[in-house]
Write a protein that holds these residues in place. Structure first.
Motif, PDB file in Angstrom:
ATOM      1  N   GLY A 134     -31.826  -3.108  48.451  1.00 33.13           N
ATOM      2  CA  GLY A 134     -32.748  -2.204  49.144  1.00 33.13           C
ATOM      3  C   GLY A 134     -33.746  -1.501  48.240  1.00 33.13           C
ATOM      4  O   GLY A 134     -34.229  -0.426  48.584  1.00 33.13           O
ATOM      5  N   TRP A 135     -34.092  -2.082  47.107  1.00 28.22           N
ATOM      6  CA  TRP A 135     -35.040  -1.455  46.188  1.00 28.22           C
ATOM      7  C   TRP A 135     -36.439  -2.023  46.340  1.00 28.22           C
ATOM      8  O   TRP A 135     -36.615  -3.177  46.693  1.00 28.22           O
ATOM      9  CB  TRP A 135     -34.581  -1.684  44.738  1.00 28.22           C
ATOM     10  N   TYR A 136     -37.430  -1.168  46.006  1.00 24.80           N
ATOM     11  CA  TYR A 136     -38.800  -1.664  45.906  1.00 24.80           C
ATOM     12  C   TYR A 136     -39.550  -0.764  44.938  1.00 24.80           C
ATOM     13  O   TYR A 136     -39.461   0.448  45.061  1.00 24.80           O
ATOM     14  CB  TYR A 136     -39.515  -1.680  47.258  1.00 24.80           C
ATOM     15  N   PRO A 137     -40.300  -1.285  44.006  1.00 26.94           N
ATOM     16  CA  PRO A 137     -40.333  -2.715  43.645  1.00 26.94           C
ATOM     17  C   PRO A 137     -39.045  -3.119  42.948  1.00 26.94           C
ATOM     18  O   PRO A 137     -38.062  -2.407  43.036  1.00 26.94           O
ATOM     19  CB  PRO A 137     -41.533  -2.773  42.703  1.00 26.94           C
ATOM     20  N   GLU A 138     -39.091  -4.241  42.249  1.00 28.67           N
ATOM     21  CA  GLU A 138     -37.900  -4.749  41.588  1.00 28.67           C
ATOM     22  C   GLU A 138     -37.397  -3.746  40.545  1.00 28.67           C
ATOM     23  O   GLU A 138     -38.141  -3.346  39.656  1.00 28.67           O
ATOM     24  CB  GLU A 138     -38.272  -6.068  40.903  1.00 28.67           C
ATOM     25  N   PRO A 139     -36.149  -3.321  40.666  1.00 29.74           N
ATOM     26  CA  PRO A 139     -35.639  -2.332  39.710  1.00 29.74           C
ATOM     27  C   PRO A 139     -35.041  -3.012  38.471  1.00 29.74           C
ATOM     28  O   PRO A 139     -34.883  -4.226  38.445  1.00 29.74           O
ATOM     29  CB  PRO A 139     -34.523  -1.667  40.509  1.00 29.74           C
ATOM     30  N   ASP A 140     -34.705  -2.214  37.481  1.00 31.55           N
ATOM     31  CA  ASP A 140     -33.989  -2.723  36.311  1.00 31.55           C
ATOM     32  C   ASP A 140     -32.509  -2.443  36.501  1.00 31.55           C
ATOM     33  O   ASP A 140     -32.130  -1.344  36.899  1.00 31.55           O
ATOM     34  CB  ASP A 140     -34.449  -1.988  35.045  1.00 31.55           C
ATOM     35  N   LEU A 141     -31.684  -3.436  36.203  1.00 32.98           N
ATOM     36  CA  LEU A 141     -30.240  -3.227  36.270  1.00 32.98           C
ATOM     37  C   LEU A 141     -29.685  -3.402  34.868  1.00 32.98           C
ATOM     38  O   LEU A 141     -29.983  -4.374  34.187  1.00 32.98           O
ATOM     39  CB  LEU A 141     -29.623  -4.245  37.232  1.00 32.98           C
ATOM     40  N   GLU A 142     -28.885  -2.434  34.469  1.00 33.61           N
ATOM     41  CA  GLU A 142     -28.331  -2.476  33.123  1.00 33.61           C
ATOM     42  C   GLU A 142     -26.866  -2.085  33.138  1.00 33.61           C
ATOM     43  O   GLU A 142     -26.457  -1.220  33.916  1.00 33.61           O
ATOM     44  CB  GLU A 142     -29.044  -1.438  32.248  1.00 33.61           C
ATOM     45  N   TRP A 143     -26.110  -2.707  32.247  1.00 35.38           N
ATOM     46  CA  TRP A 143     -24.739  -2.272  31.978  1.00 35.38           C
ATOM     47  C   TRP A 143     -24.795  -1.441  30.702  1.00 35.38           C
ATOM     48  O   TRP A 143     -25.360  -1.886  29.704  1.00 35.38           O
ATOM     49  CB  TRP A 143     -23.813  -3.465  31.762  1.00 35.38           C
ATOM     50  N   LEU A 144     -24.228  -0.236  30.742  1.00 42.61           N
ATOM     51  CA  LEU A 144     -24.274   0.661  29.578  1.00 42.61           C
ATOM     52  C   LEU A 144     -22.867   1.090  29.201  1.00 42.61           C
ATOM     53  O   LEU A 144     -22.016   1.255  30.076  1.00 42.61           O
ATOM     54  CB  LEU A 144     -25.089   1.913  29.924  1.00 42.61           C
ATOM     55  N   ASP A 145     -22.655   1.302  27.917  1.00 38.03           N
ATOM     56  CA  ASP A 145     -21.345   1.822  27.513  1.00 38.03           C
ATOM     57  C   ASP A 145     -21.330   3.337  27.685  1.00 38.03           C
ATOM     58  O   ASP A 145     -22.309   3.936  28.147  1.00 38.03           O
ATOM     59  CB  ASP A 145     -20.999   1.387  26.084  1.00 38.03           C
ATOM     60  N   SER A 146     -20.218   3.969  27.297  1.00 35.10           N
ATOM     61  CA  SER A 146     -20.081   5.411  27.549  1.00 35.10           C
ATOM     62  C   SER A 146     -21.113   6.235  26.789  1.00 35.10           C
ATOM     63  O   SER A 146     -21.401   7.372  27.153  1.00 35.10           O
ATOM     64  CB  SER A 146     -18.662   5.863  27.216  1.00 35.10           C
ATOM     65  N   GLU A 147     -21.687   5.649  25.721  1.00 29.48           N
ATOM     66  CA  GLU A 147     -22.715   6.379  24.969  1.00 29.48           C
ATOM     67  C   GLU A 147     -24.122   6.123  25.531  1.00 29.48           C
ATOM     68  O   GLU A 147     -25.095   6.651  24.990  1.00 29.48           O
ATOM     69  CB  GLU A 147     -22.695   5.956  23.495  1.00 29.48           C
ATOM     70  N   GLY A 148     -24.203   5.310  26.565  1.00 31.92           N
ATOM     71  CA  GLY A 148     -25.506   5.027  27.141  1.00 31.92           C
ATOM     72  C   GLY A 148     -26.245   3.894  26.443  1.00 31.92           C
ATOM     73  O   GLY A 148     -27.443   3.695  26.649  1.00 31.92           O
ATOM     74  N   VAL A 149     -25.499   3.125  25.627  1.00 30.96           N
ATOM     75  CA  VAL A 149     -26.124   1.992  24.938  1.00 30.96           C
ATOM     76  C   VAL A 149     -26.010   0.751  25.821  1.00 30.96           C
ATOM     77  O   VAL A 149     -24.936   0.461  26.361  1.00 30.96           O
ATOM     78  CB  VAL A 149     -25.441   1.742  23.570  1.00 30.96           C
ATOM     79  N   SER A 150     -27.121   0.078  25.922  1.00 28.69           N
ATOM     80  CA  SER A 150     -27.160  -1.107  26.769  1.00 28.69           C
ATOM     81  C   SER A 150     -26.216  -2.193  26.240  1.00 28.69           C
ATOM     82  O   SER A 150     -26.185  -2.482  25.050  1.00 28.69           O
ATOM     83  CB  SER A 150     -28.596  -1.620  26.817  1.00 28.69           C
ATOM     84  N   LEU A 151     -25.426  -2.790  27.154  1.00 34.19           N
ATOM     85  CA  LEU A 151     -24.456  -3.811  26.754  1.00 34.19           C
ATOM     86  C   LEU A 151     -25.023  -5.197  27.034  1.00 34.19           C
ATOM     87  O   LEU A 151     -25.831  -5.383  27.937  1.00 34.19           O
ATOM     88  CB  LEU A 151     -23.162  -3.632  27.558  1.00 34.19           C
ATOM     89  N   ASN A 152     -24.535  -6.137  26.247  1.00 29.34           N
ATOM     90  CA  ASN A 152     -24.909  -7.525  26.461  1.00 29.34           C
ATOM     91  C   ASN A 152     -24.302  -8.026  27.761  1.00 29.34           C
ATOM     92  O   ASN A 152     -23.101  -7.918  27.963  1.00 29.34           O
ATOM     93  CB  ASN A 152     -24.345  -8.383  25.327  1.00 29.34           C
ATOM     94  N   SER A 153     -25.112  -8.540  28.616  1.00 35.14           N
ATOM     95  CA  SER A 153     -24.558  -9.070  29.857  1.00 35.14           C
ATOM     96  C   SER A 153     -25.381 -10.262  30.304  1.00 35.14           C
ATOM     97  O   SER A 153     -26.396 -10.590  29.698  1.00 35.14           O
ATOM     98  CB  SER A 153     -24.542  -7.987  30.933  1.00 35.14           C
ATOM     99  N   GLU A 154     -24.905 -10.893  31.359  1.00 36.41           N
ATOM    100  CA  GLU A 154     -25.629 -12.061  31.866  1.00 36.41           C
ATOM    101  C   GLU A 154     -26.979 -11.620  32.430  1.00 36.41           C
ATOM    102  O   GLU A 154     -27.206 -10.429  32.617  1.00 36.41           O
ATOM    103  CB  GLU A 154     -24.775 -12.751  32.945  1.00 36.41           C
ATOM    104  N   THR A 155     -27.845 -12.576  32.720  1.00 35.40           N
ATOM    105  CA  THR A 155     -29.166 -12.194  33.212  1.00 35.40           C
ATOM    106  C   THR A 155     -29.075 -11.729  34.669  1.00 35.40           C
ATOM    107  O   THR A 155     -28.156 -12.100  35.402  1.00 35.40           O
ATOM    108  CB  THR A 155     -30.158 -13.374  33.133  1.00 35.40           C
ATOM    109  N   THR A 156     -30.034 -10.917  35.031  1.00 29.85           N
ATOM    110  CA  THR A 156     -30.042 -10.344  36.375  1.00 29.85           C
ATOM    111  C   THR A 156     -30.536 -11.372  37.388  1.00 29.85           C
ATOM    112  O   THR A 156     -31.527 -12.051  37.147  1.00 29.85           O
ATOM    113  CB  THR A 156     -30.968  -9.116  36.412  1.00 29.85           C
ATOM    114  N   GLU A 157     -29.821 -11.442  38.492  1.00 25.72           N
ATOM    115  CA  GLU A 157     -30.295 -12.280  39.608  1.00 25.72           C
ATOM    116  C   GLU A 157     -31.016 -11.361  40.586  1.00 25.72           C
ATOM    117  O   GLU A 157     -30.495 -10.307  40.934  1.00 25.72           O
ATOM    118  CB  GLU A 157     -29.116 -12.868  40.374  1.00 25.72           C
TER     119      GLU A 157
END
Ligand code: NAG
Ligand code: NAG
Length: 459
Positions: free
Chosen positions: A171-194
């Motif tokens: 239900g987002w517009y425009p396309e949002p960013d999705l991120e996995w973050l650790d407890s310190e707020g650092v972006s984690l390596n993850s698969e690409t967003t669909e």
């Protein structure tokens, strides 16, 4: 030499004022001001599209036009001859636009657009025109739709023992960013967003594999908005390979509960539908076998050890069961639908159903439709439908309460186990020409179980 009288002075001054107003060479000093930066609107909320004459001058007597300059100049709002004229307005803006007429006096022709939709995004032109002057300005509207909070699904462990998690939000517009973050707020390596987009906006999905316990966030972000979901995976999860089994069983249990809830709902519906045909069954003591006592106002019947004495001379002997421990209801039914329930809980030998009034009640009866009985029963731990020959019923539960439904015109008699609302047996395509009476029986000759059968009105 001549003098101007004060009145003449006033007249000339007024004329000069009008001339030097917004006409002639000085009109260039007036211009429209919109917004240099895009105007951000949130889906579902209201937004003001700015447009003002600078320096400030009333535009009450002018024509104010708002249109979509990126969509063939389709009309969004028109003010002319001192009123709003929106017959030519695009359908999608109907009832959602408003010019503040008070503000027009101050040169403010800002447009209020209510309940913003995703398709409202685009370029809007504000065009103001008087007889001798006109100008326009463009407002760039950007719409943002804030989606639903991200949902994290635990997918289980992969072959290397990593915990597979999936985060999804729609239900987002425009396309949002999705991120996995650790407890310190650092972006984690993850698969690409669909990403999937449709008229409802964008939905995004992204998976991650965790190899140790952690407190991690899934964050979905759009310019000014952000939604987060936290998941904590404890170290216990990673200790043993048995964990997946535990996890999976938790899900199985959860989905079973959902299944049961649905079943209970369906069951309740079915029971309440049948119960709309509930009739008040009162057992007739005059029809009851001499080893039976009918009590509680004809609502219960049970066996006693000894035969009752044959004391009532008035009673019509032929009506009474003499081998089957049977009894009939006082009232018969000869049309429509009717339903009643009998509690059989704890009793090990019983038969029940409906019968014709004229049936034979003496001796050992076959209790089959040919003899005018439509019944099911329990004997020697087995459930039977009294067809001829009788049919063994496979019941998955021990029936506590049996419901009997009769549709007289359709020739249908159906027996249900009330607890589970499962069908026990149906007699179909029967034909009735006489009244049908409720019939209950506590077996034949040797039954020594003194648990009563109860006609149930407690639902
Ligand atoms: C113009 O009018 C709108 C209401 O229609 C108001 O919200 C806005 O602040 C006004 N702008 C100025 C510059 O006064
Ligand atoms: C509106 O006013 C500005 C500034 O005076 C000018 O540059 C522009 O050409 C005008 N637009 C129209 C359509 O007259």
């Amino acid at each position: 030499m001549y003098h101007l009288c004060p009145l003449e002075m006033k007249f000339i001054c007024l004329t000069l004022l009008i001339i030097s107003g917004i006409t002639g060479s000085r009109s260039e000093q007036y211009k429209l001001e919109g917004s240099a930066d895009p105007v951000f609107a949130v889906a579902g909320e209201d937004v003001i599209l700015p447009c003002s004459v600078k320096p400030s001058i009333s535009v009450v007597d002018m024509r104010v036009e708002w249109f979509r300059s990126d969509q063939k100049d389709l009309l969004v709002h028109l003010y002319d001859d001192h009123e709003d004229k929106n017959t030519e307005q695009i359908q999608t803006y109907r009832g959602r636009t408003k010019l503040n007429h008070q503000e027009l006096q101050r040169g403010n022709a800002s447009l209020k657009l209510s309940s913003v939709q995703i398709f409202d995004e685009g370029l809007y032109k504000c065009f103001i025109q008087s007889k001798s002057w006109n100008n326009d300005t463009t407002v760039n509207v950007k719409v943002e739709a804030v989606g639903r909070p991200p949902v994290i699904t635990v997918d289980g462990f992969d072959h290397s023992g990593g915990l597979h998690l999936q985060c999804e939000s729609e239900g987002w517009y425009p396309e949002p960013d999705l991120e996995w973050l650790d407890s310190e707020g650092v972006s984690l390596n993850s698969e690409t967003t669909e990403t999937h987009g449709n008229t409802e906006g964008f939905s995004v999905k992204r998976a991650i594999t965790l190899h140790h316990s952690d407190k991690i966030h899934c964050r979905v972000k759009l310019r000014h908005h952000m939604l987060e979901t936290l998941i904590i995976s404890s170290s216990n999860m990673f200790i043993s390979w048995r964990t997946p089994v535990i996890l999976i069983s938790v899900f199985v249990v959860l989905s079973m509960i959902a299944g049961i809830l649905i079943a209970v709902f369906v069951h309740k519906n079915k029971v309440s539908r049948l119960r709309t045909y509930m009739v008040n069954v009162i057992l007739d003591a005059d029809t009851a076998h001499r080893r039976l006592i009918v009590y509680c106002d004809g609502k219960q019947v049970k066996l006693v050890k000894a035969h009752r004495k044959e004391s009532d001379r008035n009673e019509t002997q032929k009506e009474r069961f003499n081998a089957y421990h049977g009894a009939l209801g006082k009232d018969g039914f000869s049309s429509g639908c009717f339903y009643f329930e009998v509690q059989v809980k704890g009793q090990t030998e019983w038969d029940l159903g409906v019968t014709r009034e004229s049936v034979n009640r003496k001796g050992s009866i076959s209790l089959s439709p040919g003899d005018g009985y439509w019944a099911v029963g329990l004997k020697n731990g087995k459930y039977w439908a009294h067809e001829s020959p009788r049919v063994s019923l496979s019941m998955s539960v021990i029936s506590q309460r049996v419901g009997v439904f009769v549709d007289y015109e359709k020739g249908l008699i159906t027996f249900y186990d009330v607890e589970s609302m499962s069908l026990m047996y149906s007699f179909t395509n029967q034909s009735f020409d006489k009244k049908l009476y409720p019939f209950v029986s506590l077996g034949y000759l040797k039954n020594e179980n003194f648990t009563p059968l109860i006609i149930c009105d407690d639902y």
